[in-house]
Design an enzyme around this catalytic site. Structure first.
Site, PDB file in Angstrom:
ATOM      1  N   LYS A  46      55.313 -76.628 107.841  1.00 49.64           N
ATOM      2  CA  LYS A  46      55.952 -76.220 106.379  1.00 49.64           C
ATOM      3  C   LYS A  46      55.165 -76.802 105.285  1.00 49.64           C
ATOM      4  CE  LYS A  46      60.165 -78.014 107.074  1.00 49.64           C
ATOM      5  NZ  LYS A  46      60.022 -78.524 108.412  1.00 49.64           N
ATOM      6  N   ARG A  55      68.157 -77.306 103.514  1.00 52.23           N
ATOM      7  CA  ARG A  55      68.185 -77.753 105.155  1.00 52.23           C
ATOM      8  C   ARG A  55      69.791 -77.590 105.561  1.00 52.23           C
ATOM      9  NH1 ARG A  55      63.608 -81.789 104.976  1.00 52.23           N
ATOM     10  NH2 ARG A  55      62.977 -81.891 107.141  1.00 52.23           N
ATOM     11  N   ARG A 102      50.954 -86.319 114.022  1.00 55.55           N
ATOM     12  CA  ARG A 102      50.884 -86.346 112.603  1.00 55.55           C
ATOM     13  C   ARG A 102      50.543 -87.714 111.900  1.00 55.55           C
ATOM     14  NH1 ARG A 102      55.503 -83.423 109.184  1.00 55.55           N
ATOM     15  NH2 ARG A 102      56.922 -84.740 110.195  1.00 55.55           N
ATOM     16  N   ARG A 137      54.456 -92.019 110.488  1.00 58.80           N
ATOM     17  CA  ARG A 137      55.876 -92.067 109.880  1.00 58.80           C
ATOM     18  C   ARG A 137      56.883 -92.619 110.972  1.00 58.80           C
ATOM     19  NH1 ARG A 137      56.699 -86.410 106.854  1.00 58.80           N
ATOM     20  NH2 ARG A 137      58.827 -86.974 107.866  1.00 58.80           N
ATOM     21  N   ARG A 153      65.716 -85.528 115.164  1.00 60.98           N
ATOM     22  CA  ARG A 153      65.612 -84.765 114.318  1.00 60.98           C
ATOM     23  C   ARG A 153      65.623 -83.168 114.746  1.00 60.98           C
ATOM     24  NH1 ARG A 153      60.236 -86.440 111.264  1.00 60.98           N
ATOM     25  NH2 ARG A 153      60.899 -85.058 109.485  1.00 60.98           N
TER      26      ARG A 153
HETATM   27  P1  ADP Z   1      56.597 -79.980 108.285  1.00 59.73           P
HETATM   28  O1  ADP Z   1      56.164 -80.037 107.041  1.00 59.73           O
HETATM   29  O2  ADP Z   1      56.950 -78.689 109.006  1.00 59.73           O
HETATM   30  O3  ADP Z   1      57.029 -81.133 109.024  1.00 59.73           O
HETATM   31  P2  ADP Z   1      53.519 -80.426 108.795  1.00 59.73           P
HETATM   32  O4  ADP Z   1      52.980 -79.466 107.783  1.00 59.73           O
HETATM   33  O5  ADP Z   1      53.563 -81.856 108.436  1.00 59.73           O
HETATM   34  O6  ADP Z   1      54.929 -80.088 109.298  1.00 59.73           O
HETATM   35  O7  ADP Z   1      52.845 -80.368 110.043  1.00 59.73           O
HETATM   36  C1  ADP Z   1      53.230 -81.296 111.178  1.00 59.73           C
HETATM   37  C2  ADP Z   1      51.737 -81.711 111.892  1.00 59.73           C
HETATM   38  O8  ADP Z   1      51.015 -80.660 112.620  1.00 59.73           O
HETATM   39  C3  ADP Z   1      50.808 -82.083 110.942  1.00 59.73           C
HETATM   40  O9  ADP Z   1      50.032 -83.197 111.493  1.00 59.73           O
HETATM   41  C4  ADP Z   1      49.768 -81.148 110.649  1.00 59.73           C
HETATM   42  O10 ADP Z   1      48.483 -81.346 110.346  1.00 59.73           O
HETATM   43  C5  ADP Z   1      49.956 -80.508 111.869  1.00 59.73           C
HETATM   44  N1  ADP Z   1      49.941 -78.889 111.863  1.00 59.73           N
HETATM   45  C6  ADP Z   1      50.381 -78.170 110.908  1.00 59.73           C
HETATM   46  N2  ADP Z   1      50.033 -76.876 111.075  1.00 59.73           N
HETATM   47  C7  ADP Z   1      49.585 -76.746 112.326  1.00 59.73           C
HETATM   48  C8  ADP Z   1      49.086 -75.836 113.093  1.00 59.73           C
HETATM   49  N3  ADP Z   1      49.192 -74.326 112.927  1.00 59.73           N
HETATM   50  N4  ADP Z   1      48.328 -75.974 114.324  1.00 59.73           N
HETATM   51  C9  ADP Z   1      48.071 -77.102 114.681  1.00 59.73           C
HETATM   52  N5  ADP Z   1      48.755 -78.196 113.923  1.00 59.73           N
HETATM   53  C10 ADP Z   1      49.565 -77.923 112.688  1.00 59.73           C
HETATM   54  P1  AMP Z   2      60.637 -84.189 105.787  1.00 57.58           P
HETATM   55  O1  AMP Z   2      59.283 -84.759 104.909  1.00 57.58           O
HETATM   56  O2  AMP Z   2      60.782 -82.427 105.070  1.00 57.58           O
HETATM   57  O3  AMP Z   2      60.217 -83.768 107.195  1.00 57.58           O
HETATM   58  O4  AMP Z   2      61.892 -84.834 105.573  1.00 57.58           O
HETATM   59  C1  AMP Z   2      61.917 -86.069 105.987  1.00 57.58           C
HETATM   60  C2  AMP Z   2      63.493 -86.562 106.001  1.00 57.58           C
HETATM   61  O5  AMP Z   2      63.837 -86.466 104.618  1.00 57.58           O
HETATM   62  C3  AMP Z   2      64.398 -85.667 106.802  1.00 57.58           C
HETATM   63  O6  AMP Z   2      64.240 -86.126 108.105  1.00 57.58           O
HETATM   64  C4  AMP Z   2      65.588 -85.890 105.958  1.00 57.58           C
HETATM   65  O7  AMP Z   2      66.238 -87.302 106.489  1.00 57.58           O
HETATM   66  C5  AMP Z   2      65.414 -86.195 104.607  1.00 57.58           C
HETATM   67  N1  AMP Z   2      65.382 -84.987 103.905  1.00 57.58           N
HETATM   68  C6  AMP Z   2      64.211 -84.087 103.316  1.00 57.58           C
HETATM   69  N2  AMP Z   2      64.911 -83.043 102.691  1.00 57.58           N
HETATM   70  C7  AMP Z   2      66.197 -83.012 103.046  1.00 57.58           C
HETATM   71  C8  AMP Z   2      67.174 -81.895 102.738  1.00 57.58           C
HETATM   72  N3  AMP Z   2      66.938 -80.836 102.024  1.00 57.58           N
HETATM   73  N4  AMP Z   2      68.355 -82.288 102.840  1.00 57.58           N
HETATM   74  C9  AMP Z   2      68.477 -83.431 103.743  1.00 57.58           C
HETATM   75  N5  AMP Z   2      67.731 -84.543 104.067  1.00 57.58           N
HETATM   76  C10 AMP Z   2      66.445 -84.191 103.828  1.00 57.58           C
END
Ligand code: ADP
Ligand code: AMP
Length: 214
Positions: free
Chosen positions: A13, A88, A127, A160, A171
């Site tokens: 995302k 969420r 990541r 992280r 999660r």
């Molecule tokens: P989210 O915001 O949904 O938690 P991220 O955008 O941080 O996810 O992506 C999670 C991990 O996967 C990151 O390390 C990112 O670089 C990698 N990633 C994102 N999109 C892709 C893809 N299409 N293919 C492979 N790796 C990806």
């Molecule tokens: P993210 O970076 O989007 O993966 O968010 C990391 C963490 O922040 C999540 O696992 C939740 O604990 C918290 N968080 C982020 N956005 C929300 C939301 N909209 N509602 C509740 N918790 C959130």
């Protein structure tokens, strides 16, 4: 253009939201980034949020909703925004719809980035996040030019705490229970768009630009 990114943690995302923000000139609003910035700055909100985040749980709705509603009312959001990590839960989605309806506005697209749970564990384990600017990379799929060093600001990268395998499983469960119902919610609203999130980053983005327009 008001866009919501849906998908499991690690689905991509944030990666896609940043690209949407750059191409369509709208702000990228990530609630996870907002919480992490608050944690880093030692604010009261950050302290509260951290107790939930470290356990892989969602931060309670009442700590999230007002923050997002205030943010989307700021001036840089007049032409739209891309929301990443919010809503969420169903109550968050309802609160957003209500706040927008009061202004005669609505969400245009809810884009669901689909990635099966099996792929998520690898995604999150690889990541890496920058301790300075928060930029994210992947050891294999989105590597930095110099190992362990952020391309954008030169600071070091870390795994992280909530990306450690034991927390990832938690999660994912939380996602299925509390966030996945939003897929039905936005399907019923007639604005859900699905993209395959298992293909490479540029290919996912191409599918998104087909939805949002070139
Ligand atoms: P989210 O915001 O949904 O938690 P991220 O955008 O941080 O996810 O992506 C999670 C991990 O996967 C990151 O390390 C990112 O670089 C990698 N990633 C994102 N999109 C892709 C893809 N299409 N293919 C492979 N790796 C990806
Ligand atoms: P993210 O970076 O989007 O993966 O968010 C990391 C963490 O922040 C999540 O696992 C939740 O604990 C918290 N968080 C982020 N956005 C929300 C939301 N909209 N509602 C509740 N918790 C959130």
């Amino acid at each position: 253009m008001k866009v919501i990114m849906l998908g499991a943690p690690g689905a991509g995302k944030g990666t896609q939201a940043k690209k949407i923000a750059a191409k369509y000139h709208v702000p990228h609003i990530s609630t996870g980034d907002i919480f992490r910035a608050n944690i880093k700055n030692g604010t009261e909100l950050g302290k509260k949020a951290k107790t939930y985040m470290d356990q892989g749980l969602l931060v309670p709705d009442e700590l999230v909703v007002d923050l997002v509603v205030d943010r989307v009312n700021q001036e840089d959001c007049v032409d739209g925004y891309v929301l990443d990590g919010f809503p969420r839960t169903i109550p968050q989605a309802e609160a957003l719809d209500k706040a927008l309806a009061a202004l005669g506005q609505k969400v245009d697209y809810a884009i669901n980035v689909e990635v099966p749970d099996e792929n998520i564990v690898t995604r999150m384990g690889g990541r890496r996040a920058c301790v300075g600017c928060g930029a994210t990379y992947h050891l294999e799929y989105a590597p930095t030019k110099k190992e362990g060093i952020c391309d954008a600001c030169g600071r070091e990268l870390i795994l992280r705490d909530d990306d450690k395998p034991e927390t990832v499983t938690k999660r994912l469960n939380v996602y299925h229970e509390q966030t996945q119902p939003l897929i039905d919610y936005y399907t019923q609203a007639g604005i859900l768009k699905e993209v395959d999130g298992t293909v490479d980053i540029e290919e996912v983005f191409r599918a998104i630009t087909v939805i949002l327009g070139e």
